[in-house]
Design a protein around this motif. Structure first.
Motif, PDB file in Angstrom:
ATOM      1  N   MET A  28       0.819  -1.219   0.000  1.00 40.81           N
ATOM      2  CA  MET A  28       0.000   0.000   0.000  1.00 40.81           C
ATOM      3  C   MET A  28       0.852   1.267   0.000  1.00 40.81           C
ATOM      4  N   ASP A  29       1.925   1.256   0.825  1.00 46.89           N
ATOM      5  CA  ASP A  29       2.709   2.503   0.926  1.00 46.89           C
ATOM      6  C   ASP A  29       3.448   2.788  -0.380  1.00 46.89           C
ATOM      7  N   GLN A  32       0.935   4.435  -2.634  1.00 43.23           N
ATOM      8  CA  GLN A  32       0.681   5.788  -2.151  1.00 43.23           C
ATOM      9  C   GLN A  32       1.794   6.739  -2.578  1.00 43.23           C
ATOM     10  N   VAL A  40      -5.532   4.408   0.212  1.00 40.87           N
ATOM     11  CA  VAL A  40      -5.399   3.218  -0.624  1.00 40.87           C
ATOM     12  C   VAL A  40      -6.125   2.054   0.040  1.00 40.87           C
ATOM     13  N   LYS A  42      -6.356  -2.026  -0.019  1.00 39.17           N
ATOM     14  CA  LYS A  42      -5.655  -3.205  -0.531  1.00 39.17           C
ATOM     15  C   LYS A  42      -6.528  -4.452  -0.411  1.00 39.17           C
ATOM     16  N   GLU A 356     -14.503  -0.964   2.118  1.00 37.29           N
ATOM     17  CA  GLU A 356     -13.402  -1.281   1.196  1.00 37.29           C
ATOM     18  C   GLU A 356     -13.948  -1.963  -0.065  1.00 37.29           C
TER      19      GLU A 356
END
Ligand SMILES: *Cc1c(COP(=O)(O)O)cnc(C)c1O
Length: 369
Positions: A28-29, A32, A40, A42, A356
């Motif tokens: 995710m990072d 981003q 974000v 996931k 989500e």
């Protein structure tokens, strides 16, 4: 004498050269950072969307000061708890750094370069990986309607076959084999061939549909059942899984296993989460609701999907799947392309929390119309 440069690729075992590196879900990072996105979602690695069990969180804090010590090499407390839960002897359990570790230990214990290992087309990527690392022949049997064709798999057994992997439910298709079909298969497999029943998604299967796989061990000494703490128990980052087998198989697996393959935090977390019945029930409930939410989206928007017994749904989005995957990334939604599993028209979507799942649905609607 001139020294030639070391040619690592040429020097590597042929089976290893042929392997493609494992494609993990995009972190995710990373997404981003790359796209400057603030939020974000996931849904790419079949992780538990509930977050860590609070009981586990508390227990782990109490464990931190002991991290200067080596872990308990025998995993005494976790094995005791598992043995009680599964109605087996502690000597029948082998712990792994995730169940992937157990699958690899199994292959290294029993398979050699002259052997064949059978699994299904579209089955979990770790099966060819552990097979080819040893230099054994990987035999992928064509699937039937995306699932394991057990008759064809039985038909693929030769004098060289040493091991057969069956994922039930399978990842990335979510397909499921009935208790009767597996039992019939076990009766056909020669007693010198190991059958590894990978039940990573076992807890998500409705109780009345679950195979009594561990009870079968008494009648089939060539059977191995593997389970994990990565999915319904929500401990993917800690890496804990196990195999239940005959005591004789477990003894051999434990000889080749690295003595400290499961770390102290994982042992503790796995032990504690087994008692967190509310967490497991909640995980199952949220998964069932999320599955329904995604299925309704598919039906409303005219997408096909593979009926799933896991914590994910593999959706047929058509020949533009790779493009849709990229567009979803730009919308801040990470799903999993499955072209590497010979499913170029599908995307695998892990079931998340309601919001989500909705973020995925909304993003799909923004990009497809
Ligand atoms: C996720 C998964 C596993 C479990 O992997 P861990 O190493 O336990 O995290 C095993 N088999 C299948 C089919 C899976 O999808």
């Amino acid at each position: 004498m001139t020294m030639a440069r070391f040619d690592a690729t040429a020097a590597a075992n042929p089976g290893v050269r042929q392997l493609q590196p494992y494609q993990a879900g995009k972190p995710m990072d990373e997404l981003q950072r790359e796209l400057g996105l603030s939020h974000v979602v996931k849904l790419a690695s079949n992780e538990n969307p509930l977050g860590l069990s609070e009981k586990v969180r508390t227990a782990l804090q109490g464990e931190l000061s002991d991290l200067i010590r080596y872990p308990d090499a025998n995993g005494f407390y976790l094995k005791s708890k598992l043995a009680e839960l599964q109605g087996v002897d502690t000597h029948q359990i082998t712990l792994g750094n995730g169940s992937n570790d157990v699958l690899e230990i199994l292959a290294r214990t029993f398979v050699n370069a002259d052997n064949e290992v059978i699994f299904s087309q579209h089955a979990f990527v770790v099966y060819p990986l552990v097979t080819q690392a040893i230099g054994a022949k990987a035999v992928a049997v064509p699937a039937s309607d995306y699932g394991h064709d057990l008759d064809a798999m039985a038909g693929a057994i030769t004098d060289r076959t040493k091991m057969i992997f069956i994922a039930n439910p399978n990842n990335p298709t979510g397909t499921f084999l009935s208790t009767e079909s597996i039992k019939t298969f076990l009766d056909k497999v020669p007693s010198n061939v190991l059958v590894v029943l990978d039940e990573a998604y076992y807890e998500y299967v409705a109780e009345h549909e679950r195979a009594p796989s561990i009870a079968w061990l008494k009648d089939y000494p060539n059977l191995v059942v593997s389970r994990t703490f990565s999915k319904a128990y929500g401990l993917a980052g800690l890496r804990a899984g196990y195999a239940v087998t005959s005591a004789e198989i477990a003894d051999l697996l434990n000889r080749i296993r690295q003595p400290f393959n499961v770390n102290s935090l994982s042992l503790k977390a796995a032990e504690v989460v087994l008692d967190d019945h509310d967490y497991l029930q909640q995980a199952i409930k949220v998964n069932a609701a999320g599955m329904q939410q995604l299925i309704e989206f598919c039906q409303q928007d005219g997408f096909g999907y593979i009926s799933s017994h896991g914590n994910f749904l593999t959706i047929e989005v058509g020949p533009k799947a790779a493009d849709i995957y990229q567009k979803l990334l730009h919308e801040g939604v990470i799903v999993r392309p499955v072209a590497g599993y010979e499913l170029p028209n599908h995307l695998r979507v892990s079931i998340g929390l309601a919001d989500e799942n909705q973020a995925f649905i909304d993003a799909m609607r923004r990009i497809s119309y």
